[in-house]
Design a protein around this motif. Sequence first.
Motif, mmCIF file in Angstrom:
data_model
loop_
_atom_site.group_PDB
_atom_site.id
_atom_site.type_symbol
_atom_site.label_atom_id
_atom_site.label_comp_id
_atom_site.label_asym_id
_atom_site.label_seq_id
_atom_site.Cartn_x
_atom_site.Cartn_y
_atom_site.Cartn_z
ATOM 1 N N GLU A 45 53.843 28.544 37.777
ATOM 2 C CA GLU A 45 52.938 29.218 38.713
ATOM 3 C C GLU A 45 53.709 30.101 39.683
ATOM 4 O O GLU A 45 54.791 29.745 40.144
ATOM 5 C CB GLU A 45 52.140 28.185 39.515
ATOM 6 C CG GLU A 45 51.165 27.389 38.697
ATOM 7 C CD GLU A 45 50.301 26.486 39.561
ATOM 8 O OE1 GLU A 45 49.290 25.975 39.052
ATOM 9 O OE2 GLU A 45 50.629 26.308 40.747
ATOM 10 N N CYS A 46 53.108 31.210 40.005
ATOM 11 C CA CYS A 46 53.688 32.137 40.975
ATOM 12 C C CYS A 46 52.594 32.520 41.960
ATOM 13 O O CYS A 46 51.577 33.102 41.560
ATOM 14 C CB CYS A 46 54.228 33.367 40.237
ATOM 15 S SG CYS A 46 55.016 34.582 41.308
ATOM 16 N N ARG A 47 52.789 32.173 43.206
ATOM 17 C CA ARG A 47 51.778 32.427 44.230
ATOM 18 C C ARG A 47 52.295 33.363 45.315
ATOM 19 O O ARG A 47 53.443 33.250 45.757
ATOM 20 C CB ARG A 47 51.356 31.118 44.912
ATOM 21 C CG ARG A 47 50.629 30.161 44.025
ATOM 22 C CD ARG A 47 50.210 28.898 44.786
ATOM 23 N NE ARG A 47 49.608 27.928 43.883
ATOM 24 C CZ ARG A 47 48.331 27.923 43.552
ATOM 25 N NH1 ARG A 47 47.508 28.822 44.059
ATOM 26 N NH2 ARG A 47 47.853 27.017 42.717
ATOM 27 N N HIS A 53 46.318 36.030 35.329
ATOM 28 C CA HIS A 53 46.355 36.478 36.732
ATOM 29 C C HIS A 53 44.911 36.512 37.215
ATOM 30 O O HIS A 53 44.334 37.576 37.414
ATOM 31 C CB HIS A 53 47.010 37.860 36.785
ATOM 32 C CG HIS A 53 47.447 38.281 38.148
ATOM 33 N ND1 HIS A 53 48.531 39.131 38.345
ATOM 34 C CD2 HIS A 53 46.980 37.996 39.381
ATOM 35 C CE1 HIS A 53 48.690 39.348 39.640
ATOM 36 N NE2 HIS A 53 47.771 38.677 40.280
ATOM 37 N N GLN A 77 57.132 29.970 43.806
ATOM 38 C CA GLN A 77 57.110 29.693 42.374
ATOM 39 C C GLN A 77 57.289 28.190 42.166
ATOM 40 O O GLN A 77 58.093 27.540 42.826
ATOM 41 C CB GLN A 77 58.222 30.472 41.683
ATOM 42 C CG GLN A 77 58.154 30.465 40.166
ATOM 43 C CD GLN A 77 59.166 31.407 39.541
ATOM 44 O OE1 GLN A 77 59.658 32.344 40.180
ATOM 45 N NE2 GLN A 77 59.514 31.162 38.288
ATOM 46 N N THR A 105 52.597 30.703 30.858
ATOM 47 C CA THR A 105 52.635 29.505 30.029
ATOM 48 C C THR A 105 53.493 29.781 28.803
ATOM 49 O O THR A 105 53.208 30.711 28.045
ATOM 50 C CB THR A 105 51.220 29.074 29.592
ATOM 51 O OG1 THR A 105 50.422 28.826 30.749
ATOM 52 C CG2 THR A 105 51.281 27.801 28.751
ATOM 53 N N LEU A 111 47.580 34.363 42.593
ATOM 54 C CA LEU A 111 48.173 33.458 41.618
ATOM 55 C C LEU A 111 48.307 34.110 40.254
ATOM 56 O O LEU A 111 47.350 34.631 39.691
ATOM 57 C CB LEU A 111 47.324 32.189 41.484
ATOM 58 C CG LEU A 111 47.763 31.191 40.395
ATOM 59 C CD1 LEU A 111 49.140 30.622 40.715
ATOM 60 C CD2 LEU A 111 46.734 30.060 40.264
ATOM 61 N N SER A 112 49.517 34.040 39.733
ATOM 62 C CA SER A 112 49.779 34.435 38.352
ATOM 63 C C SER A 112 50.487 33.264 37.685
ATOM 64 O O SER A 112 51.323 32.605 38.307
ATOM 65 C CB SER A 112 50.675 35.673 38.300
ATOM 66 O OG SER A 112 51.024 35.986 36.958
ATOM 67 N N THR A 113 50.120 32.989 36.446
ATOM 68 C CA THR A 113 50.765 31.892 35.733
ATOM 69 C C THR A 113 51.355 32.383 34.422
ATOM 70 O O THR A 113 50.811 33.280 33.773
ATOM 71 C CB THR A 113 49.787 30.737 35.437
ATOM 72 O OG1 THR A 113 48.717 31.231 34.619
ATOM 73 C CG2 THR A 113 49.228 30.156 36.720
ATOM 74 N N LYS A 118 53.664 25.342 31.937
ATOM 75 C CA LYS A 118 53.039 26.363 32.781
ATOM 76 C C LYS A 118 53.857 26.532 34.055
ATOM 77 O O LYS A 118 54.213 25.553 34.717
ATOM 78 C CB LYS A 118 51.611 25.970 33.156
ATOM 79 C CG LYS A 118 50.903 27.019 34.028
ATOM 80 C CD LYS A 118 49.537 26.560 34.494
ATOM 81 C CE LYS A 118 48.510 26.658 33.399
ATOM 82 N NZ LYS A 118 47.133 26.409 33.895
ATOM 83 N N TRP A 171 57.044 39.298 35.671
ATOM 84 C CA TRP A 171 57.728 38.100 35.175
ATOM 85 C C TRP A 171 59.029 38.536 34.490
ATOM 86 O O TRP A 171 59.034 39.394 33.600
ATOM 87 C CB TRP A 171 56.854 37.336 34.195
ATOM 88 C CG TRP A 171 55.746 36.591 34.878
ATOM 89 C CD1 TRP A 171 54.451 36.997 35.066
ATOM 90 C CD2 TRP A 171 55.842 35.302 35.485
ATOM 91 N NE1 TRP A 171 53.745 36.042 35.745
ATOM 92 C CE2 TRP A 171 54.564 34.981 36.015
ATOM 93 C CE3 TRP A 171 56.875 34.365 35.627
ATOM 94 C CZ2 TRP A 171 54.301 33.782 36.674
ATOM 95 C CZ3 TRP A 171 56.610 33.177 36.276
ATOM 96 C CH2 TRP A 171 55.345 32.893 36.792
#
Lengths: 111, 114
Positions: free
Chosen positions: B22-24, B71, B6, B80, B76-78, B20, B35
């Motif tokens: 990020e979660c990878r 997503h 993250q 914001t 990757l999910s973001t 923003k 989340w």
Amino acid sequence: QQPVQSPQAVILREGEDAVINCSSSKALYSVHWYRQKHGEAPVFLMILLKGGEQKGHEKISASFNEKKQQSSLYLTASQLSYSGTYFCGTENGAGSYQLTFGKGTKLSVIP
Amino acid sequence: GAVVSQHPSWVICKSGTSVKIECRSLDFQATTMFWYRQFPKQSLMLMATSNEGSKATYEQGVEKDKFLINHASLTLSTLTVTSAHPEDSSFYICSARPYNTEAFFGQGTRLTVV
């Protein structure tokens, strides 16, 4: 539905034991236990899936009752490193993947 | 075990701006990510479930126009936070359960809105 955790907080001296409880009004698919230290991500401890299951690793163990509505986490001969907030996370149904966390139990181990 | 990364670990932003997070997933493909938001000394509260290639599912009381989730790929999910306000200051953390076992968490992002 959020599981109910108890106690909210506990203070132990090194070497003492503690039990943390997690309960639900409905039968659960699984229960997870995590420990979180301040400002950090939760760390996985264990998962229980079967009613009547008991499992453990070193001095930390957990149980899941037959009705799958109540789980307990047992910490024996506590160490300073055990300090943190313990959360149970519950899963209501198979395949839901979603975890609902209890409010947490803050454990403080003092010398 | 699976690794979830993250970024950023912390961010300070001015009120009214967007941030923003990020979660990878580094070593697995995540069709679903979660989340959470955590206020000081409180529990992890699920905000939304992020689904690859489709709209996120938001929990009751979470404004989807304020917390935009994307997503777009399997890794990757973001999240914001739009038009951030001081009350949005919190610890945001993502997780995934790739093997339907334990949840793997990102390191978390401490958001402070000034």
